[in-house]
Design a protein around this motif. Sequence first.
Motif, PDB file in Angstrom:
ATOM      1  N   ALA A   1       0.847  -1.141  -0.030  1.00 46.73           N
ATOM      2  CA  ALA A   1       0.113   0.082   0.222  1.00 46.73           C
ATOM      3  C   ALA A   1       0.825   1.193   0.188  1.00 46.73           C
ATOM      4  N   ARG A   2       1.842   1.239   0.808  1.00 44.24           N
ATOM      5  CA  ARG A   2       2.963   2.286   0.864  1.00 44.24           C
ATOM      6  C   ARG A   2       3.418   2.581  -0.470  1.00 44.24           C
ATOM      7  N   ALA A   3       3.870   1.561  -1.156  1.00 43.65           N
ATOM      8  CA  ALA A   3       4.575   1.689  -2.451  1.00 43.65           C
ATOM      9  C   ALA A   3       3.801   2.129  -3.438  1.00 43.65           C
ATOM     10  N   ALA A   4       2.570   1.702  -3.291  1.00 39.50           N
ATOM     11  CA  ALA A   4       1.497   2.180  -4.379  1.00 39.50           C
ATOM     12  C   ALA A   4       1.018   3.557  -4.249  1.00 39.50           C
ATOM     13  N   ALA A   5       1.319   4.231  -3.084  1.00 44.62           N
ATOM     14  CA  ALA A   5       0.789   5.596  -2.756  1.00 44.62           C
ATOM     15  C   ALA A   5       1.546   6.751  -3.345  1.00 44.62           C
ATOM     16  N   ALA A   6       1.190   7.820  -3.763  1.00 44.30           N
ATOM     17  CA  ALA A   6       2.178   8.901  -3.934  1.00 44.30           C
ATOM     18  C   ALA A   6       2.486   9.875  -2.727  1.00 44.30           C
ATOM     19  N   GLY A   7       1.782   9.374  -1.609  1.00 46.19           N
ATOM     20  CA  GLY A   7       1.893  10.190  -0.294  1.00 46.19           C
ATOM     21  C   GLY A   7       1.391   9.235   0.773  1.00 46.19           C
ATOM     22  N   CYS A   8       1.969   9.570   2.078  1.00 43.45           N
ATOM     23  CA  CYS A   8       1.310   8.983   3.184  1.00 43.45           C
ATOM     24  C   CYS A   8       1.193  10.203   4.283  1.00 43.45           C
ATOM     25  N   LEU A   9       0.001  10.245   4.697  1.00 47.96           N
ATOM     26  CA  LEU A   9      -0.256  11.440   5.667  1.00 47.96           C
ATOM     27  C   LEU A   9      -0.753  10.867   7.118  1.00 47.96           C
ATOM     28  N   PRO A  10      -0.226  11.366   8.111  1.00 50.34           N
ATOM     29  CA  PRO A  10      -0.796  10.945   9.362  1.00 50.34           C
ATOM     30  C   PRO A  10      -1.914  11.843   9.518  1.00 50.34           C
ATOM     31  N   GLN A  11      -2.926  11.200  10.030  1.00 50.85           N
ATOM     32  CA  GLN A  11      -4.365  11.877  10.411  1.00 50.85           C
ATOM     33  C   GLN A  11      -4.424  12.984  11.266  1.00 50.85           C
ATOM     34  N   GLY A  12      -3.375  12.940  12.308  1.00 47.54           N
ATOM     35  CA  GLY A  12      -3.285  13.756  13.258  1.00 47.54           C
ATOM     36  C   GLY A  12      -4.494  13.767  14.318  1.00 47.54           C
ATOM     37  N   PRO A  13      -4.331  14.450  15.240  1.00 46.22           N
ATOM     38  CA  PRO A  13      -5.324  14.322  16.444  1.00 46.22           C
ATOM     39  C   PRO A  13      -7.092  14.952  16.308  1.00 46.22           C
ATOM     40  N   GLY A  14      -7.620  14.582  16.942  1.00 46.05           N
ATOM     41  CA  GLY A  14      -9.065  15.183  16.926  1.00 46.05           C
ATOM     42  C   GLY A  14      -9.853  14.037  16.309  1.00 46.05           C
ATOM     43  N   ASP A  15     -11.354  14.585  16.405  1.00 46.09           N
ATOM     44  CA  ASP A  15     -12.476  13.435  15.623  1.00 46.09           C
ATOM     45  C   ASP A  15     -12.139  13.403  14.126  1.00 46.09           C
ATOM     46  N   VAL A  16     -12.864  12.413  13.542  1.00 51.53           N
ATOM     47  CA  VAL A  16     -12.786  12.336  12.379  1.00 51.53           C
ATOM     48  C   VAL A  16     -13.055  13.345  11.394  1.00 51.53           C
ATOM     49  N   GLY A  17     -13.787  14.309  11.767  1.00 51.23           N
ATOM     50  CA  GLY A  17     -13.977  15.595  11.190  1.00 51.23           C
ATOM     51  C   GLY A  17     -12.907  16.339  11.001  1.00 51.23           C
ATOM     52  N   HIS A  18     -12.187  16.434  12.383  1.00 49.55           N
ATOM     53  CA  HIS A  18     -10.820  17.147  12.014  1.00 49.55           C
ATOM     54  C   HIS A  18      -9.584  16.672  11.259  1.00 49.55           C
ATOM     55  N   LYS A  19      -9.722  15.185  11.427  1.00 46.93           N
ATOM     56  CA  LYS A  19      -8.763  14.515  10.518  1.00 46.93           C
ATOM     57  C   LYS A  19      -9.035  14.650   9.110  1.00 46.93           C
ATOM     58  N   MET A  20     -10.373  14.601   8.683  1.00 45.44           N
ATOM     59  CA  MET A  20     -10.493  14.750   7.403  1.00 45.44           C
ATOM     60  C   MET A  20     -10.237  16.082   6.936  1.00 45.44           C
TER      61      MET A  20
END
Length: 187
Positions: free
Chosen positions: A72-91
């Motif tokens: 999955a990492r190899a296929a991705a153009a980038g990997c981003l940590p979601q960071g803190p907060g609820d799913v709304g903050h993360k998205m």
Amino acid sequence: MSVNRALVLLTKAPIPGFVKTRLVPPLTSEEAAELSRRFLLDLVEMAAELPGVDLFLAYTPDDALDLIPGAARAAAAGCLPQGPGDVGHKMRRVFQTLLDAGRDSVVLISSDIPTVPSEYVAAGFDRLNNHAAALGPCVDGGYYLLGFTRVIPAVFSGIDWSSNRVSLQTREQLQRARVELRCVPPW
């Protein structure tokens, strides 16, 4: 002018006891983690069917990138940590990061829906050709796809996440913000 599209898979690292906990039992924590890992790999394979779309992985926990499957990492153009907060903050953070980086459109789906047809994801991008927002509703009241050409802050707060009102509340927030929404077929 070329189109610069990003598909984001919102995913959790396949850690036993952290993913798919509602499936334990009947599955063991290890089996649930393996299922999650396979879901992600299935979606990476689906993403490869989408021409002109760069794949990104937005993962949690933030220190678990090495636990995301290598394929999955190899296929991705980038990997981003979601960071803190609820799913709304993360998205919101993910959309903001990619749109600020110059992406024309960003579609986000969860790694929990391995059977979503690539045609539905492609339709989400198509809706964004002439509209600022795209949504793929689920029959349970949530959504499986959310896409934007610009960040609409209201969409990421005031939502009862993980409820059967998510899709409705998202539509209401977009309407209040006077953003025209186009939907793709339910899944």
